[in-house]
Design a protein around this motif. Structure first.
Motif, PDB file in Angstrom:
ATOM      1  N   TRP A 103      54.920  18.558  35.562  1.00 16.68           N
ATOM      2  CA  TRP A 103      55.098  17.413  34.898  1.00 16.68           C
ATOM      3  C   TRP A 103      54.706  17.226  33.307  1.00 16.68           C
ATOM      4  N   ARG A 104      53.678  17.739  32.984  1.00 16.81           N
ATOM      5  CA  ARG A 104      53.101  17.691  31.822  1.00 16.81           C
ATOM      6  C   ARG A 104      54.024  18.561  30.771  1.00 16.81           C
ATOM      7  N   SER A 105      54.622  19.801  31.313  1.00 17.08           N
ATOM      8  CA  SER A 105      55.224  20.630  30.516  1.00 17.08           C
ATOM      9  C   SER A 105      56.812  20.405  30.779  1.00 17.08           C
ATOM     10  N   ASP A 106      57.080  19.150  31.363  1.00 11.38           N
ATOM     11  CA  ASP A 106      58.406  18.796  31.351  1.00 11.38           C
ATOM     12  C   ASP A 106      59.450  19.670  32.204  1.00 11.38           C
ATOM     13  N   VAL A 107      58.911  20.417  33.167  1.00 11.48           N
ATOM     14  CA  VAL A 107      59.470  21.143  34.190  1.00 11.48           C
ATOM     15  C   VAL A 107      59.962  20.686  35.405  1.00 11.48           C
ATOM     16  N   ASP A 108      61.055  20.362  35.963  1.00 11.44           N
ATOM     17  CA  ASP A 108      61.642  20.135  37.336  1.00 11.44           C
ATOM     18  C   ASP A 108      60.914  20.761  38.281  1.00 11.44           C
ATOM     19  N   PRO A 109      60.166  20.124  39.305  1.00  8.09           N
ATOM     20  CA  PRO A 109      59.713  21.141  40.381  1.00  8.09           C
ATOM     21  C   PRO A 109      60.920  22.006  41.052  1.00  8.09           C
ATOM     22  N   ASP A 110      62.128  21.570  40.966  1.00  4.44           N
ATOM     23  CA  ASP A 110      63.241  22.118  41.505  1.00  4.44           C
ATOM     24  C   ASP A 110      63.136  23.646  41.144  1.00  4.44           C
ATOM     25  N   ALA A 111      62.739  23.913  39.774  1.00  6.35           N
ATOM     26  CA  ALA A 111      62.560  25.208  39.014  1.00  6.35           C
ATOM     27  C   ALA A 111      61.622  26.271  39.643  1.00  6.35           C
ATOM     28  N   LEU A 112      60.741  25.703  40.570  1.00  7.08           N
ATOM     29  CA  LEU A 112      59.911  26.634  41.263  1.00  7.08           C
ATOM     30  C   LEU A 112      60.933  27.672  42.067  1.00  7.08           C
ATOM     31  N   GLN A 113      60.635  29.073  42.106  1.00  6.50           N
ATOM     32  CA  GLN A 113      61.241  29.742  42.873  1.00  6.50           C
ATOM     33  C   GLN A 113      60.399  30.701  44.016  1.00  6.50           C
ATOM     34  N   CYS A 114      59.261  30.034  44.190  1.00  9.09           N
ATOM     35  CA  CYS A 114      58.376  30.619  45.221  1.00  9.09           C
ATOM     36  C   CYS A 114      59.082  29.861  46.542  1.00  9.09           C
ATOM     37  N   PRO A 115      59.049  30.349  47.790  1.00  8.09           N
ATOM     38  CA  PRO A 115      59.663  29.979  49.062  1.00  8.09           C
ATOM     39  C   PRO A 115      58.961  28.389  49.294  1.00  8.09           C
ATOM     40  N   ILE A 116      59.679  27.573  50.363  1.00  9.31           N
ATOM     41  CA  ILE A 116      59.120  26.566  50.933  1.00  9.31           C
ATOM     42  C   ILE A 116      58.393  27.173  52.217  1.00  9.31           C
ATOM     43  N   PRO A 117      56.865  26.964  52.307  1.00  7.63           N
ATOM     44  CA  PRO A 117      56.180  27.511  53.451  1.00  7.63           C
ATOM     45  C   PRO A 117      56.816  26.928  54.704  1.00  7.63           C
ATOM     46  N   GLU A 118      56.555  27.797  55.767  1.00 17.44           N
ATOM     47  CA  GLU A 118      57.178  27.229  57.174  1.00 17.44           C
ATOM     48  C   GLU A 118      56.547  26.036  57.484  1.00 17.44           C
ATOM     49  N   GLY A 119      57.089  25.044  57.742  1.00 13.43           N
ATOM     50  CA  GLY A 119      56.559  23.832  58.344  1.00 13.43           C
ATOM     51  C   GLY A 119      56.049  22.869  57.259  1.00 13.43           C
ATOM     52  N   LYS A 120      56.506  23.293  56.044  1.00 15.33           N
ATOM     53  CA  LYS A 120      56.218  22.294  54.741  1.00 15.33           C
ATOM     54  C   LYS A 120      57.489  21.921  54.196  1.00 15.33           C
ATOM     55  N   GLN A 121      57.218  21.027  53.230  1.00 15.29           N
ATOM     56  CA  GLN A 121      58.278  20.349  52.745  1.00 15.29           C
ATOM     57  C   GLN A 121      58.770  20.722  51.411  1.00 15.29           C
ATOM     58  N   SER A 122      57.904  21.397  50.563  1.00 12.99           N
ATOM     59  CA  SER A 122      58.288  21.492  49.206  1.00 12.99           C
ATOM     60  C   SER A 122      57.526  23.050  48.704  1.00 12.99           C
ATOM     61  N   PRO A 123      58.127  23.660  48.013  1.00 10.80           N
ATOM     62  CA  PRO A 123      57.390  24.770  47.231  1.00 10.80           C
ATOM     63  C   PRO A 123      56.216  24.580  46.730  1.00 10.80           C
ATOM     64  N   LEU A 124      56.043  23.404  46.243  1.00 13.79           N
ATOM     65  CA  LEU A 124      54.623  22.862  45.465  1.00 13.79           C
ATOM     66  C   LEU A 124      53.388  23.298  46.522  1.00 13.79           C
ATOM     67  N   CYS A 141      56.276  36.225  47.100  1.00  9.33           N
ATOM     68  CA  CYS A 141      56.495  35.023  46.512  1.00  9.33           C
ATOM     69  C   CYS A 141      57.626  35.307  45.335  1.00  9.33           C
ATOM     70  N   GLY A 142      58.119  36.450  45.242  1.00  9.93           N
ATOM     71  CA  GLY A 142      59.106  36.781  44.420  1.00  9.93           C
ATOM     72  C   GLY A 142      58.833  37.167  42.772  1.00  9.93           C
ATOM     73  N   ALA A 143      57.415  37.130  42.621  1.00 10.05           N
ATOM     74  CA  ALA A 143      56.840  37.354  41.326  1.00 10.05           C
ATOM     75  C   ALA A 143      56.614  38.876  41.381  1.00 10.05           C
ATOM     76  N   PRO A 144      56.681  39.597  40.285  1.00 15.78           N
ATOM     77  CA  PRO A 144      56.087  40.866  40.324  1.00 15.78           C
ATOM     78  C   PRO A 144      54.743  41.082  40.378  1.00 15.78           C
ATOM     79  N   THR A 145      54.413  42.208  41.101  1.00 15.21           N
ATOM     80  CA  THR A 145      53.060  42.488  41.322  1.00 15.21           C
ATOM     81  C   THR A 145      53.123  43.986  40.950  1.00 15.21           C
ATOM     82  N   TYR A 146      51.837  44.700  40.863  1.00 12.96           N
ATOM     83  CA  TYR A 146      51.881  46.291  40.552  1.00 12.96           C
ATOM     84  C   TYR A 146      50.879  46.961  41.371  1.00 12.96           C
TER      85      TYR A 146
END
Length: 317
Positions: A102-123, A181-186
């Motif tokens: 919200w503070r950085s003016d980014v819509d939550p829909d921009a999150l590309q982490c998955p929605i956890p099983e049984g949850k409603q939002s990637p948040l 979650c889709g992000a790079p790790t090493y």
């Protein structure tokens, strides 16, 4: 990490005891380094490679601390803590992630982490804070949002550069892969993981010190009540910074002393890494006997019939 003759010592083993009888055995390697990358203690081999997984999050957060993102969007240490977290998706934690967006003016829909099983939002995903931090950096630097998880994206290249600078090596020498979650790790050596955490805990880098302070001041943001990282940092009252990774990875720093510990359970067991962490922290005097006993009640004495027994120690080389 300082390179020398490859030295291998005995691995630590963890027995799962059912009413005192061995039912399962886990094998564990561990390394302690100082903030210069010198190996101090080893169980197994400090050059064992593993994906650092979510233990990388405090260093991925350097993209936020080094770009003016916190200041531009009036983000707090509590926001920074949730960026370093593998949280439980509670209302409080999910709202903290939303606050960053919200503070950085980014819509939550921009999150590309998955929605956890049984949850409603990637948040509610345990990595959503990390993703929100990356998106905030993208907004600050005017970088595209839609492909922020690509390894070639500027935010991921910035993160890789920060990690490679701390390790004193070219970033293209680190083998990367996508985390769940889709992000790079090493993939890196245990000694390199320990070196990173020694630097996180040393107080000699302004950005790292802010990350460490956020984590130790808001331990409930890092995991959640009852979770190992939260309970360890809460009980050690700021003297320990801790971050778990999946598949048996656990990384810990001794705040103010510039020492880091990296643990890898070879079969990926979560229960074994916590038992070994308590064992080694007690061996090194990083936690008091009272703290060790309290943690053991939660993470070693598993039930009326089950407990873990740790055999072995990290030795000087």
């Amino acid at each position: 990490m300082t390179r020398g003759k490859r030295t291998t010592t005995s691995k630590i083993n963890v027995h799962l005891l059912r009413e005192g009888i061995i039912e399962s055995v886990h094998y564990v390697e561990a390394t302690v380094c100082d903030n210069k990358g010198r190996v101090l203690l080893v169980a197994g081999c400090s050059e064992t490679n593993a994906f650092i997984r979510s233990s990388l999050k405090p260093f991925q957060a350097l993209a936020v601390t080094s770009t003016g993102t916190l200041e531009r969007y009036s983000l707090t240490d509590k926001d920074l803590a949730i960026m370093c977290s593998s949280h439980q998706g509670t209302v409080e934690q999910s709202r903290q992630v939303f606050n960053i967006l919200w503070r950085s003016d980014v819509d939550p829909d921009a999150l590309q982490c998955p929605i956890p099983e049984g949850k409603q939002s990637p948040l509610q995903h345990n990595c959503s804070g990390k993703h929100a931090g990356m998106l905030a950096v993208c907004r600050q630097c005017d970088w595209p949002l839609h492909n922020y998880l690509n390894r070639s994206h500027p935010v991921q290249q910035l993160i890789l550069n920060k990690i490679s600078e701390l390790l004193g090596m070219p970033g293209d020498e680190l083998i990367g892969a996508h985390d769940d979650c889709g992000a790079p790790t090493y993939s890196m050596q245990l000694g390199q993981m320990a070196h990173l955490y020694a630097q996180l805990a040393s107080g000699q880098n302004v950005d790292l010190e802010r990350v460490e302070r956020a984590m130790t001041y808001y331990p409930r943001m890092i995991a959640g009540d009852g979770a190992f990282d939260t309970e360890l940092m809460r009980s050690s009252e700021g003297e320990i910074v801790s971050k778990s990774g999946a598949e048996g990875v656990q990384c810990i720093g001794r705040v103010g002393e510039g020492m880091g510990l990296a643990i890898k359970v070879l079969d990926g067991s979560k229960r074994a890494k916590y038992a070994v962490a308590i064992h080694l922290l007690t061996q090194m005097g990083w936690i008091s006997p009272n703290v060790a006993e309290s943690l053991a009640d939660k993470f070693i004495n598993l039930s009326k019939y089950l407990r873990l027994e740790v055999n072995g120690e990290a030795t000087m080389i």
